[in-house]
Enzyme design. Structure first.
Site: not given
Length: 338
Positions: A70, A74-75, A78, A84, A172, A254
């Site tokens: 993840r 998420h890096d 952006v 960052s 998202p 899951d």
């Protein structure tokens, strides 16, 4: 046999084509300078070092592989894949992406990234970027949990800035519609197939109640639960996440094989057992092109694995810094010299 006869119009067309090629500026590809062999001479054991640190962390934290996967996601969404996300407040960094709404008290695994960087600094100091560590950690994490493997393209460099505002708007969230999620993927040139495949990363890991509790009791202000939730599954989730309960309680993304990277996530969607709103929407949004992709991945694990590996490569190619851009951070949490 090829003909060598050309008429005048052919020569004119050929000449015009050559002229266009000569005068057009070169358009760099986002992955033009990325290569799976980037560290073959400067840090040949980089992949094994990353994998070994994660294997050690995994012994005491079964969630870590999903968490590290993840972080890469998420890096990259952006500012591109520039690490960052890893920057703490300090020096010229006045706001950290870690405290943006999608990451705050949710994104985790930063200590493992630091441990990987420390191990690499011993073996090949100043060589491997934090952005590449995130990409390698994601690949190792997925393969360790019986998922697909792929050749990670490398050569990214680390950025000098964080973008908390961008994290709040570009990532998202689990409360959005499929159309909103699709727009965010389109913004970084990822396809619908990429969207569905990358969502399949929810085949392992956990989610806090606060990220889906809106589905359990009063969905969209209706006073009723989300109708796309299986009734038996709904009862289980309501017990785990009672109204006004602890929003931080963890639930398996899951419920069938929570720590294994497989295609059961998609089977769950067919049975209305998607945990997050944005999961179930992939199958329950009428007329969506995602439905046929979900059906295919549910019945064909190999098709999912192949699409997921390609989607991870595509995502890893989002606006990387290469060449002399950026830097190789000594400490992933801060810009050099700060």
């Amino acid at each position: 046999m090829l003909s060598t006869t050309y008429n005048n119009s052919s020569f004119l067309l050929l000449g015009a084509t050559i002229l266009i090629l000569l005068v057009l500026p070169s358009i760099p590809s986002s992955n033009a300078q990325l290569s799976s062999t980037f560290y073959s001479k400067t840090c040949p054991n980089v992949a094994n070092i990353v994998r070994n640190v994660i294997k050690q962390a995994r012994k005491s934290d079964p969630r870590i592989t999903a968490s590290l996967t993840r972080l890469h996601f998420h890096d990259c969404f952006v500012n591109g894949c520039d690490a960052s996300l890893l920057l703490d407040v300090g020096g010229n960094i006045t706001e950290s992406e870690k405290t943006a709404a999608p990451n705050n008290n949710s994104a985790r695994g930063f200590n493992v990234i630091d441990n990987i960087k420390a191990a690499l600094n011993k073996s090949c100091p100043g060589i491997v970027s934090c952005a590449d560590i995130l990409a390698l950690a994601a690949q190792a994490s997925v393969s360790l949990e019986k998922g697909p493997s792929w050749k990670v393209l490398l050569g990214r460099r680390d950025g000098f800035t964080a973008n908390k505002a961008g994290a709040n708007t570009s990532l998202p969230t689990p409360f959005e519609t499929l159309a909103q999620i699709t727009a965010k993927f389109n913004a970084v040139n990822l396809s619908i197939t990429d969207l569905v495949a990358l969502s399949g990363a929810h085949t392992f890991g956990r989610s806090q109640c606060k990220f889906f509790s809106q589905r359990l009791f009063n969905f969209n202000g209706t006073g009723n639960p989300d109708p796309t939730l299986n009734s038996t599954y709904l009862t289980t989730l309501q017990q785990n996440c009672p109204q006004n309960g602890n929003g931080s309680t963890l639930n398996n993304l899951d419920p069938s094989t929570p720590n294994t990277f497989d295609n059961n996530y998609f089977t769950n969607l067919l049975n209305k057992r998607g945990l997050l709103q944005t999961d179930q929407e992939l199958f329950s949004t009428n007329g969506s092109s995602t439905i046929s992709i979900v059906n295919n991945f549910a019945k064909n694990k190999n098709a999912f694995f192949k699409a997921f590996a390609q989607a991870m490569i595509n995502m890893g190619n989002i606006s990387p810094l290469t060449g002399t851009q950026g830097e190789i951070r000594n400490d992933c949490k801060k810009v050099n010299g700060s």
